[in-house]
Write a protein that holds these residues in place. Structure first.
Motif, PDB file in Angstrom:
ATOM      1  N   PRO A 170      30.791  -1.295  15.108  1.00 53.42           N
ATOM      2  CA  PRO A 170      32.099  -0.643  14.911  1.00 53.42           C
ATOM      3  C   PRO A 170      32.010   0.568  13.979  1.00 53.42           C
ATOM      4  O   PRO A 170      32.649   1.598  14.238  1.00 53.42           O
ATOM      5  CB  PRO A 170      32.951  -1.764  14.298  1.00 53.42           C
ATOM      6  CG  PRO A 170      32.309  -3.037  14.779  1.00 53.42           C
ATOM      7  CD  PRO A 170      30.843  -2.742  14.782  1.00 53.42           C
ATOM      8  N   ALA A 171      31.208   0.457  12.909  1.00 62.56           N
ATOM      9  CA  ALA A 171      31.088   1.573  11.970  1.00 62.56           C
ATOM     10  C   ALA A 171      30.370   2.757  12.620  1.00 62.56           C
ATOM     11  O   ALA A 171      30.749   3.915  12.419  1.00 62.56           O
ATOM     12  CB  ALA A 171      30.336   1.116  10.715  1.00 62.56           C
ATOM     13  N   GLN A 172      29.324   2.465  13.400  1.00 60.86           N
ATOM     14  CA  GLN A 172      28.641   3.538  14.126  1.00 60.86           C
ATOM     15  C   GLN A 172      29.609   4.230  15.089  1.00 60.86           C
ATOM     16  O   GLN A 172      29.628   5.463  15.198  1.00 60.86           O
ATOM     17  CB  GLN A 172      27.466   2.980  14.918  1.00 60.86           C
ATOM     18  CG  GLN A 172      26.264   2.540  14.102  1.00 60.86           C
ATOM     19  CD  GLN A 172      25.090   2.215  15.007  1.00 60.86           C
ATOM     20  OE1 GLN A 172      24.569   3.082  15.697  1.00 60.86           O
ATOM     21  NE2 GLN A 172      24.673   0.959  15.006  1.00 60.86           N
ATOM     22  N   ALA A 173      30.388   3.421  15.793  1.00 60.97           N
ATOM     23  CA  ALA A 173      31.328   3.970  16.762  1.00 60.97           C
ATOM     24  C   ALA A 173      32.382   4.833  16.078  1.00 60.97           C
ATOM     25  O   ALA A 173      32.823   5.853  16.632  1.00 60.97           O
ATOM     26  CB  ALA A 173      31.996   2.837  17.541  1.00 60.97           C
ATOM     27  N   GLN A 174      32.793   4.463  14.866  1.00 63.68           N
ATOM     28  CA  GLN A 174      33.791   5.249  14.142  1.00 63.68           C
ATOM     29  C   GLN A 174      33.243   6.625  13.795  1.00 63.68           C
ATOM     30  O   GLN A 174      33.937   7.635  13.926  1.00 63.68           O
ATOM     31  CB  GLN A 174      34.217   4.511  12.868  1.00 63.68           C
ATOM     32  CG  GLN A 174      35.379   5.182  12.143  1.00 63.68           C
ATOM     33  CD  GLN A 174      36.633   5.225  12.997  1.00 63.68           C
ATOM     34  OE1 GLN A 174      37.169   4.210  13.394  1.00 63.68           O
ATOM     35  NE2 GLN A 174      37.108   6.431  13.308  1.00 63.68           N
ATOM     36  N   LEU A 175      31.976   6.678  13.375  1.00 63.35           N
ATOM     37  CA  LEU A 175      31.354   7.967  13.081  1.00 63.35           C
ATOM     38  C   LEU A 175      31.292   8.826  14.339  1.00 63.35           C
ATOM     39  O   LEU A 175      31.545  10.041  14.297  1.00 63.35           O
ATOM     40  CB  LEU A 175      29.946   7.751  12.517  1.00 63.35           C
ATOM     41  CG  LEU A 175      29.855   7.145  11.112  1.00 63.35           C
ATOM     42  CD1 LEU A 175      28.401   6.881  10.732  1.00 63.35           C
ATOM     43  CD2 LEU A 175      30.506   8.080  10.091  1.00 63.35           C
ATOM     44  N   ALA A 176      30.941   8.183  15.464  1.00 61.45           N
ATOM     45  CA  ALA A 176      30.880   8.922  16.730  1.00 61.45           C
ATOM     46  C   ALA A 176      32.263   9.420  17.137  1.00 61.45           C
ATOM     47  O   ALA A 176      32.427  10.553  17.602  1.00 61.45           O
ATOM     48  CB  ALA A 176      30.287   8.040  17.826  1.00 61.45           C
ATOM     49  N   ALA A 177      33.273   8.568  16.962  1.00 62.05           N
ATOM     50  CA  ALA A 177      34.642   8.952  17.320  1.00 62.05           C
ATOM     51  C   ALA A 177      35.134  10.119  16.458  1.00 62.05           C
ATOM     52  O   ALA A 177      35.899  10.967  16.925  1.00 62.05           O
ATOM     53  CB  ALA A 177      35.580   7.754  17.174  1.00 62.05           C
ATOM     54  N   ASP A 178      34.674  10.155  15.203  1.00 61.81           N
ATOM     55  CA  ASP A 178      35.065  11.230  14.287  1.00 61.81           C
ATOM     56  C   ASP A 178      34.212  12.488  14.462  1.00 61.81           C
ATOM     57  O   ASP A 178      34.436  13.491  13.778  1.00 61.81           O
ATOM     58  CB  ASP A 178      34.963  10.751  12.837  1.00 61.81           C
ATOM     59  CG  ASP A 178      35.959   9.641  12.524  1.00 61.81           C
ATOM     60  OD1 ASP A 178      36.953   9.526  13.271  1.00 61.81           O
ATOM     61  OD2 ASP A 178      35.734   8.889  11.558  1.00 61.81           O
TER      62      ASP A 178
END
Length: 208
Positions: A181-189
Motif C-alpha cells: 500500500p505504501a509503495q502504491a501511494q508513492l506511485a499514485a502521487d
C-alpha cells in the motif's frame, strides 16, 4: 426436500437448515443469496432432474461468516537438482445456511445483472495502472487484484496489507504484502524517484 446445486463452481447436496462451507462469496455476512443453478430436486420418491439445470428452481441461503480453511502444505522437490519449494495455502471460504429450496420462482433478471457485472470489469481494468511497478507484484498477482476491483495505484494504496494477502491467497508463493500500500501511494502521487530508491532496498516487497 433436498437439492443438488452448483455454488461457486462446486456441486453440493443440500437440505433446509443445513450449513455448508463453499468457496468465498462476495456477499456480505448476514445477507441472503440465491442460487439458480439447481441440477436436481428430490422429495421422497419424487425426483426432478434438470437438463442440466431445472428451469425456475431456486435455493436460498444466508451468509453466516467468511473464514479461511486449514493450512495445506505443498512441498515440491526435484531429485539431483537441488530444487525444493515449500508453500502454505489456506483456502478462502464462506459458511452459509440453506434457508429455502423452491422448484419454481427463480428470478430471471439475475442473469442480465451477472452479464453486466462481467462486462463492467474489463472496462475498469483497461483504465487501470500497471500494478507490477510495485515491488513484489507479478503478472498473476496483478491479474488477481484487477479481478477483485483493485486496478489503480490509488485502489491498492487504500487497501490494507491483510486484505491484499486474503485476495491473493490462491496465488502460489510466499508473498509479503506489508509495503505494497505504501509503495502504491508513492506511485499514485507520482513520486517515482522516491519509490525507486525505496525499492532498491526491498527484496520481493519486503526489507532485504
Amino acid at each position: 426436500m433436498y437439492a443438488i446445486v452448483e455454488i461457486a463452481g462446486q456441486q453440493f447436496k443440500v437440505a433446509k437448515d443445513q450449513k455448508v462451507f463453499v468457496h468465498r462469496l462476495s456477499t456480505e455476512e448476514g445477507k441472503t443469496v440465491e442460487f439458480d443453478n439447481v441440477l436436481l430436486v428430490g422429495e421422497g420418491d419424487n425426483i426432478t432432474v434438470g437438463a442440466p439445470a431445472i428451469d425456475g428452481a431456486l435455493v436460498g441461503a444466508k451468509v453466516l461468516r467468511h473464514l479461511k480453511g486449514d493450512k495445506v502444505i505443498v512441498f515440491k522437490k526435484k531429485r539431483r537438482k537441488g530444487y525444493r519449494v515449500k508453500n502454505g495455502h489456506r483456502q478462502a471460504l464462506t459458511e452459509i445456511v440453506i434457508e429455502s429450496i423452491a422448484t419454481s420462482g427463480a428470478k430471471k433478471k439475475a442473469a442480465p445483472k451477472k452479464e453486466a457485472a462481467k462486462k463492467a470489469a474489463p472496462k475498469k481494468s483497461t483504465k487501470g495502472d500497471d500494478l507490477k511497478k510495485v515491488e513484489g507484484i507479478g503478472p498473476k498477482i496483478a491479474s488477481t487484484l484487477n479481478e477483485a476491483g483493485i486496478v489503480t495505484f490509488a485502489d491498492l494504496a487504500k487497501t490494507d496489507a491483510e486484505k491484499i494477502a486474503e485476495i491473493i491467497a490462491d496465488v502460489r508463493g510466499n508473498h509479503v504484502t506489508d509495503t505494497w500500500p505504501a509503495q502504491a501511494q508513492l506511485a499514485a502521487d507520482g513520486k517515482w524517484d522516491e519509490l525507486q530508491k525505496w525499492q532498491d532496498e526491498l527484496d520481493g516487497g519486503k526489507p532485504a
